[in-house]
Design a protein around this motif. Structure first.
Motif, PDB file in Angstrom:
ATOM      1  N   LEU A  26      -7.622 -40.118 -54.424  1.00 41.20           N
ATOM      2  CA  LEU A  26      -8.911 -39.776 -55.027  1.00 41.20           C
ATOM      3  C   LEU A  26      -8.735 -39.291 -56.461  1.00 41.20           C
ATOM      4  N   ALA A  27      -7.688 -38.516 -56.719  1.00 42.23           N
ATOM      5  CA  ALA A  27      -7.421 -38.065 -58.088  1.00 42.23           C
ATOM      6  C   ALA A  27      -7.082 -39.248 -58.982  1.00 42.23           C
ATOM      7  N   PHE A 142      -3.935 -31.169 -61.150  1.00 41.27           N
ATOM      8  CA  PHE A 142      -3.797 -31.434 -59.719  1.00 41.27           C
ATOM      9  C   PHE A 142      -2.830 -30.438 -59.079  1.00 41.27           C
ATOM     10  N   ALA A 143      -1.680 -30.262 -59.724  1.00 44.62           N
ATOM     11  CA  ALA A 143      -0.695 -29.335 -59.167  1.00 44.62           C
ATOM     12  C   ALA A 143      -1.216 -27.897 -59.156  1.00 44.62           C
ATOM     13  N   GLY A 144      -1.787 -27.455 -60.287  1.00 50.29           N
ATOM     14  CA  GLY A 144      -2.281 -26.090 -60.360  1.00 50.29           C
ATOM     15  C   GLY A 144      -3.496 -25.852 -59.482  1.00 50.29           C
ATOM     16  N   THR A 155      -7.632 -32.265 -56.447  1.00 52.98           N
ATOM     17  CA  THR A 155      -8.479 -33.457 -56.577  1.00 52.98           C
ATOM     18  C   THR A 155      -9.784 -33.106 -57.273  1.00 52.98           C
ATOM     19  N   ALA A 156     -10.385 -31.992 -56.878  1.00 51.96           N
ATOM     20  CA  ALA A 156     -11.636 -31.564 -57.506  1.00 51.96           C
ATOM     21  C   ALA A 156     -11.425 -31.248 -58.981  1.00 51.96           C
ATOM     22  N   GLY A 190      -2.567 -25.819 -65.842  1.00 48.56           N
ATOM     23  CA  GLY A 190      -2.220 -26.225 -64.481  1.00 48.56           C
ATOM     24  C   GLY A 190      -0.777 -25.926 -64.139  1.00 48.56           C
ATOM     25  N   ALA A 191       0.126 -26.158 -65.089  1.00 47.05           N
ATOM     26  CA  ALA A 191       1.538 -25.877 -64.844  1.00 47.05           C
ATOM     27  C   ALA A 191       1.775 -24.381 -64.635  1.00 47.05           C
ATOM     28  N   LEU A 192       1.082 -23.551 -65.411  1.00 45.57           N
ATOM     29  CA  LEU A 192       1.225 -22.103 -65.237  1.00 45.57           C
ATOM     30  C   LEU A 192       0.707 -21.656 -63.869  1.00 45.57           C
TER      31      LEU A 192
END
Length: 237
Positions: A26-27, A142-144, A155-156, A190-192
């Motif tokens: 979905l992402a 996505f990861a964060g 995904t959201a 996101g990475a943080l």
């Protein structure tokens, strides 16, 4: 020192499993839709800023990383054309470039983006430059987002970013840094979150993920620490 511990009568929430395939798909679909919308729009220099950045990017591909002599500036302006109009060096000039006291010319714009976009310009892939950095943003978000909000949180985050006004307005302007700047900020944020936030834990009150406010904590004060201390940290990992 104040710490937070699980209240009596509550069980420790289970850690979530691996990333679901549907979340990733979905992402990817959200990003693919953004790419399709961007690439369907004809390249256009909307305002003088676009032309100024384009000149800087092309100059970097020619090995001019900081400033141009009057002859180099005139040659570049003649090659690119654009809205500069008559100028001191000839019939055309580089828009939003200024002449320094030593006679050399430099862009008024921030110098960072041209260095990032120059490799794409040299390869003839300038249209993909904003989308490349947009992909980095989606990966970070996505990861964060998943680490913070739990399943489908990432995904959201990706879907909201790809459908945002900033993405739809600026991602198709190849020479403008706005979308790239936002993408780098999103990727870093996101990475943080992924690196610093503990994995989302499920509770009965939040089946789709765990908001911090839904965790069953009670406060315990350490007698060795002054009462004024208000550090609140989870006591279990």
């Amino acid at each position: 020192m104040s710490v937070l511990v699980p209240a009596r009568g509550t069980s420790r929430p289970a850690r979530p499993g691996g990333v679901g395939g549907l979340e990733v798909v979905l992402a990817q679909v959200a990003f693919a839709v953004l790419c399709a919308v961007v690439l369907r729009i004809r390249p256009l220099l909307v305002e003088p800023d676009d032309s100024a950045y384009r000149a800087s990017i092309v100059a970097v591909t020619q090995g001019h990383f900081f400033s141009l002599s009057s002859a180099q500036a005139q040659a570049l302006a003649t090659r690119l054309g654009g809205p500069g109009g008559p100028g001191p060096g000839g019939p055309t000039r580089l828009v939003q470039w200024v002449q320094l006291a030593n006679g050399r010319w430099i862009s008024e714009k921030d110098p960072g983006y041209p260095y990032l976009a120059a490799p794409f310009q040299a390869l003839g892939l300038i249209r993909l430059a904003p989308l490349f950095f947009g992909a980095l943003a989606c990966a970070g978000l996505f990861a964060g987002g998943r680490r913070w909000l739990g399943p489908y949180g990432g995904t959201a985050a990706v879907a909201l970013y790809c459908s945002s006004g900033a993405a739809l307005v600026f991602a198709w302007r190849d020479y403008m840094p706005t979308f790239t700047d936002a993408s780098l900020a999103a990727a870093g944020t996101g990475a943080l979150l992924w690196a610093c936030w503990p994995p989302a834990r499920r509770t009965g009150a939040a089946p789709g993920g765990a908001w911090p406010g839904s965790w069953p904590w009670r406060r315990r004060r350490s007698p060795a620490t002054p009462t004024s201390s208000s550090w609140l940290v989870p006591c279990w990992r």
